[in-house]
Design a protein around this motif. Structure first.
Motif, PDB file in Angstrom:
ATOM      1  N   SER A 245     -20.412 131.121-146.979  1.00 19.34           N
ATOM      2  CA  SER A 245     -21.703 130.689-147.521  1.00 19.34           C
ATOM      3  C   SER A 245     -22.357 129.654-146.615  1.00 19.34           C
ATOM      4  O   SER A 245     -23.575 129.683-146.407  1.00 19.34           O
ATOM      5  CB  SER A 245     -21.522 130.101-148.922  1.00 19.34           C
ATOM      6  OG  SER A 245     -21.065 131.067-149.813  1.00 19.34           O
TER       7      SER A 245
ATOM      8  N   LYS B 222     -32.498 129.544-149.937  1.00 15.97           N
ATOM      9  CA  LYS B 222     -31.227 130.032-149.405  1.00 15.97           C
ATOM     10  C   LYS B 222     -30.040 129.241-149.937  1.00 15.97           C
ATOM     11  O   LYS B 222     -28.897 129.666-149.812  1.00 15.97           O
ATOM     12  CB  LYS B 222     -31.240 130.013-147.872  1.00 15.97           C
ATOM     13  CG  LYS B 222     -31.309 128.641-147.243  1.00 15.97           C
ATOM     14  CD  LYS B 222     -31.321 128.778-145.737  1.00 15.97           C
ATOM     15  CE  LYS B 222     -31.434 127.437-145.039  1.00 15.97           C
ATOM     16  NZ  LYS B 222     -31.417 127.606-143.592  1.00 15.97           N
TER      17      LYS B 222
ATOM     18  N   ILE C 238     -27.060 130.752-152.301  1.00 10.46           N
ATOM     19  CA  ILE C 238     -25.843 131.462-151.906  1.00 10.46           C
ATOM     20  C   ILE C 238     -24.587 130.656-152.242  1.00 10.46           C
ATOM     21  O   ILE C 238     -23.494 131.204-152.243  1.00 10.46           O
ATOM     22  CB  ILE C 238     -25.845 131.837-150.411  1.00 10.46           C
ATOM     23  CG1 ILE C 238     -25.905 130.607-149.523  1.00 10.46           C
ATOM     24  CG2 ILE C 238     -26.964 132.785-150.089  1.00 10.46           C
ATOM     25  CD1 ILE C 238     -25.736 130.906-148.057  1.00 10.46           C
TER      26      ILE C 238
ATOM     27  N   TYR D 230     -23.610 139.286-150.146  1.00  9.51           N
ATOM     28  CA  TYR D 230     -23.305 138.798-148.801  1.00  9.51           C
ATOM     29  C   TYR D 230     -23.483 139.896-147.758  1.00  9.51           C
ATOM     30  O   TYR D 230     -23.894 139.627-146.634  1.00  9.51           O
ATOM     31  CB  TYR D 230     -21.894 138.223-148.742  1.00  9.51           C
ATOM     32  CG  TYR D 230     -21.788 136.827-149.312  1.00  9.51           C
ATOM     33  CD1 TYR D 230     -22.802 136.272-150.082  1.00  9.51           C
ATOM     34  CD2 TYR D 230     -20.671 136.055-149.083  1.00  9.51           C
ATOM     35  CE1 TYR D 230     -22.706 135.004-150.604  1.00  9.51           C
ATOM     36  CE2 TYR D 230     -20.565 134.771-149.600  1.00  9.51           C
ATOM     37  CZ  TYR D 230     -21.587 134.265-150.362  1.00  9.51           C
ATOM     38  OH  TYR D 230     -21.494 133.007-150.876  1.00  9.51           O
TER      39      TYR D 230
ATOM     40  N   TYR E 141     -27.076 139.929-147.063  1.00 10.40           N
ATOM     41  CA  TYR E 141     -27.467 138.734-146.312  1.00 10.40           C
ATOM     42  C   TYR E 141     -27.033 138.817-144.856  1.00 10.40           C
ATOM     43  O   TYR E 141     -27.742 138.391-143.961  1.00 10.40           O
ATOM     44  CB  TYR E 141     -26.909 137.474-146.966  1.00 10.40           C
ATOM     45  CG  TYR E 141     -27.533 137.153-148.300  1.00 10.40           C
ATOM     46  CD1 TYR E 141     -28.839 137.510-148.590  1.00 10.40           C
ATOM     47  CD2 TYR E 141     -26.800 136.530-149.283  1.00 10.40           C
ATOM     48  CE1 TYR E 141     -29.414 137.240-149.819  1.00 10.40           C
ATOM     49  CE2 TYR E 141     -27.368 136.237-150.518  1.00 10.40           C
ATOM     50  CZ  TYR E 141     -28.670 136.597-150.773  1.00 10.40           C
ATOM     51  OH  TYR E 141     -29.231 136.309-151.991  1.00 10.40           O
TER      52      TYR E 141
END
Length: 117
Positions: free
Chosen positions: A29, A56, A59, A110, A113
């Motif tokens: 993260s 952001k 996360i 994730y 991302y």
């Protein structure tokens, strides 16, 4: 019945696994936080098209949840709240399902991302 007893025995080990899993996921993260843009998609539709955007910093929610749920739903806590064996095992199974769903959602998020980087 043997399956339920098995769940009751391995529950503390699985919760420890999720607690330990939170550490490397926190590092991931942090890496994502440093490399993602300031605004990221935080909610996705069924077709994986972003439907909501946010900071952001969101996360970090997944590792925090993976730390809090096992901490507050330990076997000791469940045993102090639920006196019947059936209720304890049912609570343990529900918590394992919740943590598995959170982990699956985290992996999916994730993945998306990392594709953004």
């Amino acid at each position: 019945m043997k399956f339920l007893i098995f769940i009751d025995r391995v529950y503390p080990k699985i919760m420890t696994f999720f607690l330990l899993l939170a550490l490397p996921l926190s590092v991931v993260s942090l890496y994502l936080y440093m490399n993602l843009p300031d605004i990221i998609p935080i909610q996705f539709g069924i077709t994986l098209i972003p439907s909501n955007w946010g900071s952001k910093a969101t996360i970090f929610i997944f590792p925090i949840v993976l730390l809090l749920v096992p901490t507050f739903m330990s076997k000791k806590t469940i045993n102090s709240q639920e006196k019947s064996i059936t209720g304890r095992i049912a609570t343990e199974i529900i918590m394992l399902i919740v943590l598995a769903v959170i982990l699956i959602m985290m992996i999916g998020a994730y993945y998306l991302y990392f594709k953004m980087i």
